[in-house]
Design a protein around this motif. Structure first.
Motif, short mmCIF file in Angstrom:
data_model
loop_
_atom_site.label_atom_id
_atom_site.label_comp_id
_atom_site.label_asym_id
_atom_site.label_seq_id
_atom_site.Cartn_x
_atom_site.Cartn_y
_atom_site.Cartn_z
N LYS A 150 39.40 30.86 46.58
CA LYS A 150 38.88 31.54 45.39
C LYS A 150 38.74 33.05 45.58
O LYS A 150 39.13 33.82 44.68
CB LYS A 150 37.54 30.91 45.00
CG LYS A 150 36.97 31.41 43.69
CD LYS A 150 35.80 30.55 43.24
CE LYS A 150 35.26 30.94 41.88
NZ LYS A 150 34.58 32.22 41.84
N PRO A 151 38.20 33.55 46.72
CA PRO A 151 38.00 34.99 46.84
C PRO A 151 39.27 35.83 46.57
O PRO A 151 39.19 36.85 45.90
CB PRO A 151 37.48 35.17 48.27
CG PRO A 151 36.71 33.91 48.53
CD PRO A 151 37.55 32.84 47.86
N ILE A 152 40.42 35.39 47.06
CA ILE A 152 41.63 36.21 46.87
C ILE A 152 42.04 36.24 45.39
O ILE A 152 42.48 37.27 44.88
CB ILE A 152 42.79 35.73 47.78
CG1 ILE A 152 44.00 36.65 47.66
CG2 ILE A 152 43.21 34.30 47.48
CD1 ILE A 152 43.80 38.02 48.23
N ASP A 154 39.90 36.03 42.89
CA ASP A 154 38.91 36.91 42.26
C ASP A 154 39.25 38.38 42.46
O ASP A 154 38.98 39.21 41.60
CB ASP A 154 37.51 36.65 42.86
CG ASP A 154 36.87 35.38 42.31
OD1 ASP A 154 37.25 34.96 41.20
OD2 ASP A 154 36.00 34.81 42.99
N ARG A 155 39.82 38.70 43.61
CA ARG A 155 40.09 40.11 43.92
C ARG A 155 41.38 40.62 43.31
O ARG A 155 41.50 41.80 43.00
CB ARG A 155 40.14 40.31 45.43
CG ARG A 155 38.80 40.13 46.13
CD ARG A 155 38.89 40.46 47.61
NE ARG A 155 37.82 39.88 48.38
CZ ARG A 155 36.61 40.42 48.53
NH1 ARG A 155 36.34 41.55 47.95
NH2 ARG A 155 35.68 39.81 49.24
N VAL A 156 42.38 39.75 43.18
CA VAL A 156 43.73 40.22 42.84
C VAL A 156 44.13 39.97 41.38
O VAL A 156 44.75 40.82 40.74
CB VAL A 156 44.77 39.61 43.81
CG1 VAL A 156 46.19 39.88 43.36
CG2 VAL A 156 44.55 40.14 45.23
N CYS A 169 50.06 35.53 44.63
CA CYS A 169 48.63 35.44 44.90
C CYS A 169 48.22 33.96 45.03
O CYS A 169 47.44 33.61 45.91
CB CYS A 169 47.83 36.12 43.79
SG CYS A 169 46.06 36.15 44.13
N VAL A 172 49.23 32.80 48.44
CA VAL A 172 48.32 33.30 49.47
C VAL A 172 47.02 32.49 49.45
O VAL A 172 46.47 32.10 50.48
CB VAL A 172 48.04 34.81 49.28
CG1 VAL A 172 46.91 35.27 50.19
CG2 VAL A 172 49.30 35.61 49.55
N SER B 180 31.94 35.00 44.97
CA SER B 180 32.42 33.75 44.38
C SER B 180 31.31 32.77 44.05
O SER B 180 31.53 31.80 43.35
CB SER B 180 33.42 33.07 45.33
OG SER B 180 34.62 33.80 45.41
N ASN B 221 37.93 45.50 48.97
CA ASN B 221 38.59 45.15 47.72
C ASN B 221 39.89 45.95 47.55
O ASN B 221 40.93 45.42 47.17
CB ASN B 221 37.64 45.44 46.56
CG ASN B 221 37.82 44.46 45.44
OD1 ASN B 221 38.12 43.29 45.66
ND2 ASN B 221 37.67 44.95 44.23
N PHE B 228 48.10 43.04 49.76
CA PHE B 228 48.80 42.13 48.86
C PHE B 228 50.09 42.76 48.34
O PHE B 228 51.15 42.13 48.29
CB PHE B 228 47.89 41.71 47.71
CG PHE B 228 48.52 40.71 46.80
CD1 PHE B 228 48.59 39.37 47.17
CD2 PHE B 228 49.05 41.09 45.58
CE1 PHE B 228 49.18 38.45 46.35
CE2 PHE B 228 49.65 40.17 44.75
CZ PHE B 228 49.71 38.84 45.13
#
Lengths: 242, 242
Positions: A150-152, A154-156, A169, A172, B180, B221, B228
């Motif tokens: 989930k964090p990736i 949320d960030r991308v 994404c 990843v 999250s 962030n 990425f």
């Protein structure tokens, strides 16, 4: 367990699923958890599942039979993706009721797509058959082992992400999940749908030894370390508490 | 919920804990989940907790009372960290037995430190009172909401990480978890212990508006997006399936 994610951005849809199934640690197998059905120019659906394998196979079998038989209600008759999600939810409930036994037979689904005259949509169908939609603020939905990856997301991911960015994404996010949890594993299936096209989009299955997937894993692992090394060193004294 | 992590590398120990407690979404509060006790030159312990607040407060209160009262068994009498973990496990079981009611009163602990004549160690104590140790292959232990923050630990932490690197990695792992999951929140406490020193290590409490924590969040962030963007673009055609 399972990990599937559905991303719904302005450009369209990306769905990614793993293929590992297990009934205990000594009963691990490989089954596709993604189906793509549609009529070019009229409707396109991508569906992913998690949960009890007998239930999800039953739902997919009935979903395909209803299409083949020209049933009064099927993914070929629904007027929009929301009706499609309700239809899948009803199939799922019916399948679970065949074998009363509680949560062990439960299943969840991602139902995404577009029907001519309606909008491109993405839904998550709960075991109870009800469903929720992704939003502009959180343009993704997950089923299965959703926390590691989930964090990736949320960030991308934003509504302006391209389909290729969103697909990468999601890969990843899947890679981090597979690394941290044995019950999620390859092959990884990735499907995209371009909003408004009503045509099948890109599709790719990545096996464990796929060169591209390996390159992404290797590069991401390296890039994360580079990114980490660039963070400001920890400041022990700023608050005077040390 | 809670998120705490304990890292045990060659250089020593890093423990990080959040401070959010909740009994339902409308009953959210802030309590420290970390305790540091020791005698310089003889023993040092860092303990973190997750689970039912009444249970964990009871355990910490008894742990501190046993030290004050010079009880026959306390963290001041145990001969190594393993005995310390067993002692905390026994306090936890006793506390839970006061209010029989099943999992709702459960608690878990991280017990790490060093006692003169024994080795620097890190243990996770289960609600049942038994415990496990971290290993050279996986030099960290987590309690609470552990999944969101696991991938970054898996990628970055090795036995050769410095204490500052391990502390920063634990902060990044905490940041992803807070982002999250609403049930994990500041202040964040970070404590280190240098193996063999038998002296209290660094300690810092990061409040929500801490400048350094904000800089780490902002930079991470940004760096994740840079990392990425450097990944190889998705290759749809390599397997000929598209």
């Amino acid at each position: 367990m399972t990990y599937c994610v559905s991303i719904n951005v302005k450009a369209g849809l990306v769905l990614v699923s793993d293929s590992r199934t297990n009934a205990g640690m000594d009963s691990v197998s490989t089954h596709s958890k993604m189906r793509r059905v549609g009529v070019p120019g009229e409707r396109q659906f991508i569906i992913c599942c998690s949960g009890n394998l007998a239930t999800t196979q039953g739902v997919f079998a009935n979903m395909e039979r209803d299409i083949r038989d020209g049933a009064p209600e099927s993914l070929m008759t629904v007027r929009n993706v929301s009706e499609g999600a309700a239809y899948i939810g009803a199939l799922s409930r019916r399948e679970q009721e065949k074998t009363p036994g509680g949560p062990v037979f439960e299943a969840s689904f991602l139902v995404a797509g577009e029907v001519l005259g309606a909008r491109c949509r993405s839904y998550m169908v709960y075991p109870e058959g009800n469903f929720i939609e992704s939003s502009d603020q959180v343009p993704y939905l997950q089923i299965g082992e959703s926390k590691y990856g989930k964090p990736i997301l949320d960030r991308v991911i934003t509504m302006n992400s391209s389909l290729d960015e969103a697909a990468l994404c999601a890969l990843v996010s899947m890679d981090g999940t597979m690394r941290s949890n044995l019950t999620v594993g390859p092959p990884i299936e990735v499907a995209t749908y371009m909003a408004g096209s009503l045509q099948p989009g890109q599709y790719r299955r990545f096996d464990e030894d796929d060169d591209y997937l390996r390159e992404v894993k290797r590069n991401w692992n390296k890039e994360i370390k580079v990114a980490f090394a660039r963070l400001p060193g920890i400041d022990w004294y700023a608050d005077g508490s040390a």
